[in-house]
Design a protein around this motif. Structure first.
Motif, PDB file in Angstrom:
ATOM      1  N   GLU A   1       0.783   3.909  -3.034  1.00 21.97           N
ATOM      2  CA  GLU A   1       0.344   5.281  -2.796  1.00 21.97           C
ATOM      3  C   GLU A   1       1.379   6.276  -3.309  1.00 21.97           C
TER       4      GLU A   1
ATOM      5  N   ALA B   1       1.187   6.405  -7.045  1.00 18.95           N
ATOM      6  CA  ALA B   1      -0.028   7.094  -7.486  1.00 18.95           C
ATOM      7  C   ALA B   1       0.119   8.605  -7.327  1.00 18.95           C
ATOM      8  N   GLN B   2       0.729   9.052  -6.238  1.00 18.22           N
ATOM      9  CA  GLN B   2       0.915  10.484  -6.021  1.00 18.22           C
ATOM     10  C   GLN B   2       1.849  11.089  -7.076  1.00 18.22           C
TER      11      GLN B   2
ATOM     12  N   LEU C   1       0.816  -1.212   0.000  1.00 14.70           N
ATOM     13  CA  LEU C   1       0.000   0.000   0.000  1.00 14.70           C
ATOM     14  C   LEU C   1       0.852   1.266   0.000  1.00 14.70           C
ATOM     15  N   ASN C   2       1.911   1.291   0.794  1.00 11.63           N
ATOM     16  CA  ASN C   2       2.752   2.488   0.877  1.00 11.63           C
ATOM     17  C   ASN C   2       3.427   2.802  -0.454  1.00 11.63           C
TER      18      ASN C   2
END
Length: 64
Positions: free
Chosen positions: A28, A31-32, A24-25
């Motif tokens: 994310e 994605a950012q 997840l980290n």
């Protein structure tokens, strides 16, 4: 447990079953980066031709 291809940490097999190869980290963070690049490209396309500044400077001011 599945292993993240970026940080080599374990993450849920259910996430791997959905097709994600990162935790997840890391997902994310990726994605950012994509959001920032697409936003900068959109803003660059919308600015008038006489604008000589950097769009990235304005994006950095909003972060914090």
């Amino acid at each position: 447990m599945a292993t993240c291809i970026k940080c080599e940490e374990d993450y849920s097999d259910k996430r791997r079953a959905l097709g994600y190869r990162t935790c997840l980290n890391c997902g994310e963070a990726s994605a950012q980066r994509i959001v920032r690049k697409r936003t900068a490209a959109s803003l660059r396309a919308m600015t008038p031709n006489h604008f000589a500044g950097s769009i990235e400077e304005h994006l950095d001011e909003r972060e914090g």
